[in-house]
Design a protein around this motif. Structure first.
Motif, PDB file in Angstrom:
ATOM      1  N   LYS A  95       8.023   5.526 -10.621  1.00 39.05           N
ATOM      2  CA  LYS A  95       7.940   5.255 -12.056  1.00 39.05           C
ATOM      3  C   LYS A  95       8.654   6.351 -12.851  1.00 39.05           C
ATOM      4  CE  LYS A  95       3.465   7.537 -12.545  1.00 39.05           C
ATOM      5  NZ  LYS A  95       2.042   7.342 -12.900  1.00 39.05           N
ATOM      6  N   PRO A  96       9.024   6.079 -14.080  1.00 37.41           N
ATOM      7  CA  PRO A  96       9.728   7.097 -14.891  1.00 37.41           C
ATOM      8  C   PRO A  96       8.827   8.300 -15.168  1.00 37.41           C
ATOM      9  CG  PRO A  96       9.129   5.179 -16.211  1.00 37.41           C
ATOM     10  CD  PRO A  96       8.841   4.807 -14.796  1.00 37.41           C
ATOM     11  N   ARG A  97       9.463   9.479 -15.074  1.00 36.89           N
ATOM     12  CA  ARG A  97       8.748  10.723 -15.351  1.00 36.89           C
ATOM     13  C   ARG A  97       9.504  11.510 -16.419  1.00 36.89           C
ATOM     14  NH1 ARG A  97       8.362  13.155  -9.538  1.00 36.89           N
ATOM     15  NH2 ARG A  97      10.234  11.901  -9.276  1.00 36.89           N
ATOM     16  N   THR A 151      23.176   7.072 -13.964  1.00 39.57           N
ATOM     17  CA  THR A 151      24.624   6.847 -13.915  1.00 39.57           C
ATOM     18  C   THR A 151      24.962   5.591 -13.124  1.00 39.57           C
ATOM     19  OG1 THR A 151      24.785   8.234 -11.963  1.00 39.57           O
ATOM     20  CG2 THR A 151      25.055   9.317 -14.090  1.00 39.57           C
ATOM     21  N   GLY A 152      23.953   4.896 -12.630  1.00 37.24           N
ATOM     22  CA  GLY A 152      24.177   3.663 -11.878  1.00 37.24           C
ATOM     23  C   GLY A 152      22.951   2.770 -12.009  1.00 37.24           C
ATOM     24  N   ASN A 153      22.649   2.073 -10.958  1.00 36.13           N
ATOM     25  CA  ASN A 153      21.476   1.194 -10.949  1.00 36.13           C
ATOM     26  C   ASN A 153      20.579   1.600  -9.784  1.00 36.13           C
ATOM     27  OD1 ASN A 153      19.675  -0.870 -11.330  1.00 36.13           O
ATOM     28  ND2 ASN A 153      20.934  -2.396 -10.276  1.00 36.13           N
ATOM     29  N   PRO A 154      19.764   2.636  -9.949  1.00 40.79           N
ATOM     30  CA  PRO A 154      18.930   3.098  -8.822  1.00 40.79           C
ATOM     31  C   PRO A 154      17.869   2.062  -8.477  1.00 40.79           C
ATOM     32  CG  PRO A 154      18.331   4.247 -10.836  1.00 40.79           C
ATOM     33  CD  PRO A 154      19.547   3.460 -11.163  1.00 40.79           C
ATOM     34  N   HIS A 155      17.911   1.584  -7.256  1.00 39.86           N
ATOM     35  CA  HIS A 155      16.920   0.593  -6.848  1.00 39.86           C
ATOM     36  C   HIS A 155      16.808   0.610  -5.327  1.00 39.86           C
ATOM     37  CE1 HIS A 155      20.765  -1.583  -6.460  1.00 39.86           C
ATOM     38  NE2 HIS A 155      20.160  -2.234  -5.472  1.00 39.86           N
ATOM     39  N   ILE A 156      15.699   0.060  -4.868  1.00 40.15           N
ATOM     40  CA  ILE A 156      15.431  -0.108  -3.432  1.00 40.15           C
ATOM     41  C   ILE A 156      15.068  -1.574  -3.216  1.00 40.15           C
ATOM     42  CG2 ILE A 156      13.939   0.521  -1.493  1.00 40.15           C
ATOM     43  CD1 ILE A 156      13.497   3.219  -2.825  1.00 40.15           C
ATOM     44  N   GLU A 207      13.123   5.498 -13.940  1.00 41.04           N
ATOM     45  CA  GLU A 207      12.460   4.638 -12.959  1.00 41.04           C
ATOM     46  C   GLU A 207      13.426   4.210 -11.848  1.00 41.04           C
ATOM     47  OE1 GLU A 207      10.081   0.336 -12.801  1.00 41.04           O
ATOM     48  OE2 GLU A 207      11.164   0.994 -14.615  1.00 41.04           O
ATOM     49  N   ILE A 208      12.885   4.140 -10.637  1.00 49.99           N
ATOM     50  CA  ILE A 208      13.604   3.551  -9.499  1.00 49.99           C
ATOM     51  C   ILE A 208      12.992   2.176  -9.273  1.00 49.99           C
ATOM     52  CG2 ILE A 208      14.155   3.736  -7.052  1.00 49.99           C
ATOM     53  CD1 ILE A 208      13.930   6.747  -7.298  1.00 49.99           C
ATOM     54  N   SER A 259       0.831  -1.202   0.000  1.00 47.82           N
ATOM     55  CA  SER A 259       0.000   0.000   0.000  1.00 47.82           C
ATOM     56  C   SER A 259       0.870   1.258   0.000  1.00 47.82           C
ATOM     57  CB  SER A 259      -0.908  -0.013   1.226  1.00 47.82           C
ATOM     58  OG  SER A 259      -1.748  -1.131   1.223  1.00 47.82           O
ATOM     59  N   THR A 260       1.937   1.246   0.791  1.00 52.24           N
ATOM     60  CA  THR A 260       2.828   2.408   0.833  1.00 52.24           C
ATOM     61  C   THR A 260       3.532   2.597  -0.514  1.00 52.24           C
ATOM     62  OG1 THR A 260       3.192   1.922   3.173  1.00 52.24           O
ATOM     63  CG2 THR A 260       4.690   3.483   2.138  1.00 52.24           C
ATOM     64  N   LEU A 261       3.979   1.495  -1.139  1.00 51.79           N
ATOM     65  CA  LEU A 261       4.611   1.604  -2.467  1.00 51.79           C
ATOM     66  C   LEU A 261       3.640   2.151  -3.498  1.00 51.79           C
ATOM     67  CD1 LEU A 261       6.658  -1.729  -2.574  1.00 51.79           C
ATOM     68  CD2 LEU A 261       7.564   0.595  -2.349  1.00 51.79           C
ATOM     69  N   LEU A 262       2.359   1.792  -3.361  1.00 52.56           N
ATOM     70  CA  LEU A 262       1.382   2.313  -4.313  1.00 52.56           C
ATOM     71  C   LEU A 262       1.226   3.821  -4.147  1.00 52.56           C
ATOM     72  CD1 LEU A 262      -0.776   1.772  -6.453  1.00 52.56           C
ATOM     73  CD2 LEU A 262      -2.406   1.428  -4.598  1.00 52.56           C
ATOM     74  N   ILE A 263       1.219   4.294  -2.889  1.00 55.50           N
ATOM     75  CA  ILE A 263       1.115   5.735  -2.651  1.00 55.50           C
ATOM     76  C   ILE A 263       2.320   6.469  -3.244  1.00 55.50           C
ATOM     77  CG2 ILE A 263       0.983   7.511  -0.869  1.00 55.50           C
ATOM     78  CD1 ILE A 263      -1.521   5.862  -1.141  1.00 55.50           C
TER      79      ILE A 263
END
Length: 676
Positions: free
Chosen positions: A520-522, A576-581, A527-528, A510-514
């Motif tokens: 998402k890419p803008r 410039t890298g691999n942005p992720h969580i 995108e992250i 639910s928090t990820l949806l908020i």
């Protein structure tokens, strides 16, 4: 002198004129009590065996009447009770013995012991319960039962000794008759005294109109079960217990006592007629068995009604205490506000005085030192006020966000459900229409020119091919909206206070949806990615709204750290890298026992940013500490998270980070909430 004597004489005559009506009223009361006692005794003696000279019966109605009279009217009713007992004994003994002297001394001693037993019971009830109506608490009910069971031992022992000494009864029957005498008095007191006390004019009880039909149904049910159990002889007496519980719950002590009395009278009359499950070889044995059953039922019902009465009084007292507490809080708040205003005024006055007293360099130095101390104190107070205010604002924002999300989810859910439900019909109708068109084309391959021209104009073949796809796309879209609404409703539990068992994965999603708009890419931001490494987590007892707040803060901080770390080139929309969580969940057991209290749920949120130094990590959970630019953060987010996880849930919140390696926040909370 003569006038004074005349006044004294006149005063004495006035007193006599006032005492005469009182004496006459007391005499009438004694006579009425004696007559009623005599009638009740004759009714009780009629239940004794015909061949019994002592007329000892297991049902003795005058005893509860006398005890109720003593508790209601006081000790002035003793004369009537003694007179009634004396008349009963004399009228009975004159028929079984020829000796007037024996009749008199046995009647006097038996009447004295019976009256003394009742008087002792009334005294103990008033003394130990503090009331003449001991049915408002379970403790008083138990005291009442103990008193009315033990006090008749006095009258049974000495009364039966007198009867045996007078030759009315044989000594070999002493034990049997003593048991009947004692149980008859004690159980009659326990069963019939409450009904005489509850229906006094001083305790008049009116059934509310809205409960009148229920009361009639209750009485009809009691009568029906009583007729089947006692009149027809079916052994279903214990079916009366749920009905008596019903009476206690709905009509309090009055209903419980009245219902028990009705059952007792119905059972007594049926047993006297020789009907019911309690009939034995002799009437005495039957009545003793019946009285024992009714005593257990009556005492159980009285205790239940008393417990319910205590619960109601406790609820009323709790409501009153709550109102008083709220009033005191308001008063203390007003007093604190006034004290705060006075304190500020005092600070201003002191500053003015200190400025006016600058007469020398030494005084200036002293003034500076004093001002610095006060400034430090004031800064500390202001810091505390800012911290409290910021925490309140943050909490209010999250509560408002939860209410807004819940409202939006509710408003969206209704029309989406309507659209989704109707899309199925639209799809079905579309297929039907297309089938009709195809059938028409097959039947009439050469249509009219106007129809051909219109079909070509609207591109009928494309519509036939594309329309089912459009309906299918609409169904997929509405299903996606329903999933979003469900996630919003899960997140909207932000203002829940009580702890309950929830699925932490639902809160994370639910928090990820908020936060999806930030992931998402803008236009200027790629995108992250979210990497989920979930394991099977049991339901965790926690405050879901507060845990959602913690997840929101940690994920927002991770996104901010990635955006500020240089992994995303906002100008050229490049990475410039691999942005992720990475989000990991697991459950661990901190002991060798396999109990739920020893299991902990662990949530790990790791980002791919630049990490932080040891100095920054050490101060990470301090209030108002932030590494963000001015205006972007208050420095309270992680502090509030720490309080929620550690102080309110008994868990742990830690951070693992080093420069260039990103940061990982680890939440540990017990699966079964600890009582803090």
């Amino acid at each position: 002198m003569k006038q004074a004597k005349w006044n004294l004489l006149q005063l004495g005559q006035d007193k006599k004129s006032l005492l005469l009506p009182e004496l006459l009223q007391c005499l009438v009361m004694i006579i009425v009590i004696a007559v009623l006692y005599f009638i009740g005794a004759k009714v009780g003696m009629s239940l004794a065996p015909a061949n019994s000279l002592s007329k000892i019966t297991p049902v003795w109605p005058p005893a509860p009447f006398a005890l109720a009279t003593l508790l209601s009217l006081g000790y002035k009713a003793v004369g009537g009770i003694f007179l009634g007992e004396l008349l009963v004994n004399i009228s009975h003994l004159l028929n079984v013995t020829d000796s007037i002297i024996t009749t008199l001394w046995v009647s006097i001693i038996k009447g004295f012991t019976s009256t003394a037993s009742l008087l002792l019971a009334a005294f103990l009830i008033r003394r130990l319960t503090g009331s003449s109506f001991p049915f408002h608490s379970a403790q008083h009910v138990f005291k009442f039962v103990l008193i009315v069971i033990t006090c008749p031992i006095l009258s049974a022992t000495f009364g039966l000794i007198c009867i045996c000494l007078g030759g009315v009864s044989e000594w070999e029957n002493f034990s049997t008759q003593w048991l009947t005498f004692w149980l008859g008095d004690g159980i009659s007191l326990a069963i019939f005294t409450p009904i005489l006390l509850i229906w006094q004019p001083a305790r008049y009880f009116r059934i509310p109109k809205k409960q009148f039909a229920e009361a009639m149904l209750l009485l009809l049910t009691l009568w029906g079960i009583g007729e089947i159990a006692f009149g027809m002889g079916y052994p279903i007496e214990y079916l009366l217990l749920p009905v008596l519980v019903w009476a206690a719950f709905r009509f309090q002590e009055v209903g419980a006592i009245t219902a028990s009395f009705m059952v007792a009278v119905d059972a007594l009359l049926a047993t006297i007629r020789g009907e019911g499950s309690f009939v034995r070889a002799s009437l005495t044995d039957s009545l003793l068995l019946l009285q024992t059953f009714m005593a257990v039922v009556t005492i159980t019902t009285l205790v239940l009604a008393a417990v319910l009465s205590e619960v109601r009084r406790s609820q009323q007292e709790l409501f009153i205490i709550n109102e008083e507490l709220e009033s005191r809080v308001e008063e203390r708040t007003a007093a604190l506000q006034e004290s705060n205003d006075n304190f500020l005024i005092e600070i201003v006055e002191r500053k003015q005085i200190e400025i006016a007293l600058r007469l020398s360099e030494a005084e200036k130095t002293q003034l500076i030192v004093s001002l610095e101390e006060k400034a430090a104190t004031l800064a500390s107070i202001v810091q505390q006020l800012k911290s409290t205010q910021s925490q309140l604002i943050q909490t209010e924002k999250m509560s408002s966000l939860g209410q807004l999300v819940a409202g939006v989810a509710h408003e969206i859910n209704n029309p989406v459900n309507f659209i989704y439900a109707n899309l199925q019909h639209v799809s079905e109708y579309t297929q039907h229409l297309l089938c009709i068109i195809q059938a028409y084309q097959q039947t009439y391959p050469e249509s009219q020119p106007q129809i051909k021209q219109l079909a070509k104009k609207i591109d009928l073949e494309f519509i036939i091919e594309d329309l089912p796809k459009i309906v299918s796309s609409m169904e997929v879209g509405t299903e996606r909206i329903q999933e979003i609404v469900l996630s919003l409703r899960n997140f909207s539990r932000i203002d829940e206070v009580q702890k309950k068992f929830v699925n932490l994965h639902e809160g994370i999603e639910s928090t990820l949806l908020i936060l999806q708009h930030r992931l998402k890419p803008r236009k200027n931001k790629p995108e992250i990615k979210i990497i989920r490494e979930y394991t099977n987590l049991p339901s965790v007892e926690c405050n879901p709204g507060q845990i959602n707040q913690v997840l929101m803060n940690l994920l927002c901080n991770a996104i901010d750290a990635i955006e500020e770390s240089g992994l995303i080139d906002n100008k050229n929309n490049k990475t410039t890298g691999n942005p992720h969580i990475t989000i990991r969940t697991k459950v661990t057991n901190n002991s060798t026992n396999n109990e739920i209290n020893d299991y902990w749920a662990i949530i790990s949120i790791a980002d791919s940013a630049q990490g932080m130094t040891e100095e920054v990590r050490a101060r990470l959970f301090d209030p108002f500490f932030t590494t963000k630019p001015v205006g972007k953060g208050t420095g309270l987010g992680l502090s509030i998270c720490y309080q929620i996880v550690v102080d309110k849930h008994g868990g742990k919140l830690s951070c693992i980070s080093s420069p260039g390696e990103g940061a990982e926040f680890i939440i540990e909370i017990p699966v079964k909430a600890k009582r803090l």
